[in-house]
Design a protein around this motif. Structure first.
Motif, mmCIF file in Angstrom:
data_model
loop_
_atom_site.group_PDB
_atom_site.id
_atom_site.type_symbol
_atom_site.label_atom_id
_atom_site.label_comp_id
_atom_site.label_asym_id
_atom_site.label_seq_id
_atom_site.Cartn_x
_atom_site.Cartn_y
_atom_site.Cartn_z
ATOM 1 N N GLY A 40 0.785 -1.232 0.000
ATOM 2 C CA GLY A 40 0.000 0.000 0.000
ATOM 3 C C GLY A 40 0.817 1.282 0.000
ATOM 4 N N GLN A 41 2.114 1.168 0.175
ATOM 5 C CA GLN A 41 2.972 2.347 0.211
ATOM 6 C C GLN A 41 3.240 2.858 -1.201
ATOM 7 N N LYS A 42 3.330 4.190 -1.328
ATOM 8 C CA LYS A 42 3.586 4.816 -2.620
ATOM 9 C C LYS A 42 4.848 5.655 -2.506
ATOM 10 N N VAL A 43 5.616 5.682 -3.600
ATOM 11 C CA VAL A 43 6.848 6.465 -3.607
ATOM 12 C C VAL A 43 7.062 7.021 -5.014
ATOM 13 N N SER A 44 7.643 8.228 -5.067
ATOM 14 C CA SER A 44 7.934 8.834 -6.367
ATOM 15 C C SER A 44 9.222 8.262 -6.931
ATOM 16 N N LEU A 45 9.191 7.928 -8.210
ATOM 17 C CA LEU A 45 10.389 7.448 -8.898
ATOM 18 C C LEU A 45 11.202 8.616 -9.439
ATOM 19 N N THR A 46 10.506 9.582 -10.002
ATOM 20 C CA THR A 46 11.182 10.633 -10.758
ATOM 21 C C THR A 46 11.499 11.881 -9.944
ATOM 22 N N LYS A 47 10.810 12.110 -8.832
ATOM 23 C CA LYS A 47 11.047 13.329 -8.048
ATOM 24 C C LYS A 47 12.499 13.436 -7.578
ATOM 25 N N GLY A 48 13.024 12.359 -7.004
ATOM 26 C CA GLY A 48 14.400 12.368 -6.515
ATOM 27 C C GLY A 48 15.423 11.962 -7.562
ATOM 28 N N ASN A 49 14.943 11.655 -8.767
ATOM 29 C CA ASN A 49 15.817 11.215 -9.853
ATOM 30 C C ASN A 49 15.500 12.002 -11.122
ATOM 31 N N PRO A 50 15.833 13.303 -11.140
ATOM 32 C CA PRO A 50 15.509 14.099 -12.324
ATOM 33 C C PRO A 50 16.152 13.524 -13.578
ATOM 34 N N GLY A 51 15.385 13.494 -14.657
ATOM 35 C CA GLY A 51 15.913 12.966 -15.914
ATOM 36 C C GLY A 51 15.782 11.464 -16.045
ATOM 37 N N LEU A 52 15.291 10.783 -15.001
ATOM 38 C CA LEU A 52 15.129 9.336 -15.066
ATOM 39 C C LEU A 52 14.072 8.991 -16.108
ATOM 40 N N SER A 53 14.427 8.152 -17.071
ATOM 41 C CA SER A 53 13.422 7.729 -18.045
ATOM 42 C C SER A 53 13.452 6.220 -18.287
ATOM 43 N N LYS A 54 14.625 5.615 -18.204
ATOM 44 C CA LYS A 54 14.724 4.182 -18.494
ATOM 45 C C LYS A 54 14.934 3.398 -17.206
ATOM 46 N N VAL A 55 13.920 2.564 -16.897
ATOM 47 C CA VAL A 55 13.996 1.739 -15.697
ATOM 48 C C VAL A 55 13.748 0.282 -16.074
ATOM 49 N N VAL A 56 14.200 -0.614 -15.219
ATOM 50 C CA VAL A 56 13.933 -2.029 -15.390
ATOM 51 C C VAL A 56 13.164 -2.491 -14.157
ATOM 52 N N VAL A 57 12.064 -3.191 -14.394
ATOM 53 C CA VAL A 57 11.257 -3.770 -13.330
ATOM 54 C C VAL A 57 11.652 -5.244 -13.263
ATOM 55 N N GLY A 58 12.251 -5.627 -12.162
ATOM 56 C CA GLY A 58 12.672 -7.011 -11.962
ATOM 57 C C GLY A 58 11.714 -7.689 -11.005
ATOM 58 N N LEU A 59 11.295 -8.898 -11.340
ATOM 59 C CA LEU A 59 10.417 -9.665 -10.469
ATOM 60 C C LEU A 59 11.068 -11.007 -10.201
ATOM 61 N N GLY A 60 10.946 -11.493 -8.971
ATOM 62 C CA GLY A 60 11.581 -12.761 -8.627
ATOM 63 C C GLY A 60 10.800 -13.522 -7.582
ATOM 64 N N TRP A 61 11.133 -14.790 -7.423
ATOM 65 C CA TRP A 61 10.425 -15.674 -6.509
ATOM 66 C C TRP A 61 11.219 -16.953 -6.330
ATOM 67 N N ASP A 62 10.882 -17.688 -5.285
ATOM 68 C CA ASP A 62 11.408 -19.036 -5.045
ATOM 69 C C ASP A 62 10.217 -19.952 -4.839
ATOM 70 N N VAL A 63 10.374 -21.210 -5.188
ATOM 71 C CA VAL A 63 9.320 -22.199 -4.972
ATOM 72 C C VAL A 63 9.667 -22.965 -3.700
ATOM 73 N N ASN A 64 8.685 -23.116 -2.786
ATOM 74 C CA ASN A 64 9.006 -23.791 -1.530
ATOM 75 C C ASN A 64 9.137 -25.301 -1.706
ATOM 76 N N GLN A 65 9.630 -25.949 -0.687
ATOM 77 C CA GLN A 65 9.939 -27.376 -0.796
ATOM 78 C C GLN A 65 8.695 -28.256 -0.790
ATOM 79 N N TYR A 66 7.538 -27.719 -0.445
ATOM 80 C CA TYR A 66 6.316 -28.527 -0.391
ATOM 81 C C TYR A 66 5.534 -28.395 -1.690
ATOM 82 N N ASP A 67 6.217 -28.400 -2.807
ATOM 83 C CA ASP A 67 5.516 -28.179 -4.073
ATOM 84 C C ASP A 67 4.820 -29.445 -4.547
ATOM 85 N N THR A 68 4.267 -29.358 -5.725
ATOM 86 C CA THR A 68 3.415 -30.430 -6.233
ATOM 87 C C THR A 68 4.185 -31.476 -7.030
ATOM 88 N N GLY A 69 5.494 -31.352 -7.069
ATOM 89 C CA GLY A 69 6.296 -32.306 -7.826
ATOM 90 C C GLY A 69 6.517 -31.865 -9.262
#
Length: 194
Positions: free
Chosen positions: A8-37
Motif C-alpha cells: 500500500g505504500q507509494k513512492v515517487s520514482l522521478t522526483k528524486g531522480n531528475p531525468g530518469l526515463s529508463k527503468v527495469v522492473v525485476g520480479l523474482g520468486w522461489d518455490v518452496n519445498q512442499y511443491d506439487t512435484g
C-alpha cells in the motif's frame, strides 16, 4: 539508495531522480519445498492502463506472447520457465519518455502457468519481490517484498507505476486473484480466447 516498501505504500520514482526515463522492473520468486512435484512456471506481464483502469487496445498487454508494446515503451525481456537461481527471474524494461499520453498506469502482474491443472498456487511460492532499478547506472530505486501468504491465489498484482502530474510514482499493491491470467485479463479489459 533503495527504498524498501510495505504493501500500500507509494513512492515517487522521478522526483528524486531528475531525468530518469529508463527503468527495469525485476520480479523474482522461489518455490518452496512442499511443491506439487511439477515445475512452477511463473509469468510476468505488464498491463498499460488508461484512467479507466483498463487497456485501450489489446496491444496494451505485454507478456511472453507479446514482448513489446507498439510504442516501444515497455519490453518484456523473456520468459523464465523455472525461476531457478538468484536475483530477478523475469524483467520488464520501461522507457517512461515513450509512454503514450493516454496511458496513466502500468500494472505489473505475476501468474502461475497452468496453475489449475498442476494444482499450484501462490501459497507454494516464497520470497516473491518486485524491484525497480535505473537502467543507465544499475542503481536500485525501490524494492517491495511480498510478505503475503496467498493460499489459493494463482495470480497477483505486485505493483504499478502511475503518472501523477509530471511525476511517475510506484504503488506497492500485493493483491492476489483466483482464476489466473484469465481473471487478470478480464479485470483489465483484455479479451481472452480459451
Amino acid at each position: 539508495m533503495s527504498v524498501s516498501l510495505q504493501k500500500g505504500q507509494k513512492v515517487s520514482l522521478t522526483k528524486g531522480n531528475p531525468g530518469l526515463s529508463k527503468v527495469v522492473v525485476g520480479l523474482g520468486w522461489d518455490v518452496n519445498q512442499y511443491d506439487t512435484g511439477g515445475d512452477f512456471d511463473l509469468d510476468t506481464a505488464a498491463f498499460l492502463l488508461t484512467d479507466s483502469g483498463r487497456v485501450s487496445a489489446q496491444g496494451d498487454f505485454v507478456f511472453f506472447g507479446n514482448l513489446t508494446h507498439p510504442s516501444g515503451c515497455v519490453k518484456h525481456m523473456g520468459d523464465n520457465l523455472t525461476g531457478a537461481g538468484e536475483g530477478d527471474d523475469e524483467q520488464i524494461r520501461v522507457d517512461l519518455s515513450l509512454v503514450p499520453a493516454n496511458i496513466t498506469k502500468i500494472a505489473f502482474t505475476v501468474t502461475i502457468y497452468e496453475a489449475e491443472s498442476r494444482r499450484q498456487n501462490f501459497g507454494q511460492v516464497n520470497n516473491a519481490f518486485i524491484r525497480i532499478y535505473n537502467e543507465t547506472n544499475g542503481e536500485e530505486i525501490l524494492r517491495y517484498d511480498l510478505g503475503e501468504d496467498f493460499s489459493i491465489e494463482t495470480a497477483a498484482i505486485f505493483g504499478e507505476l502511475y503518472k501523477n502530474g509530471d511525476e511517475w510514482k510506484f504503488n506497492a499493491i500485493g493483491s492476489g486473484y483466483q482464476g489466473g491470467l484469465a481473471a487478470l485479463c478480464a479485470n483489465f479489459g483484455i479479451d481472452v480466447e480459451n
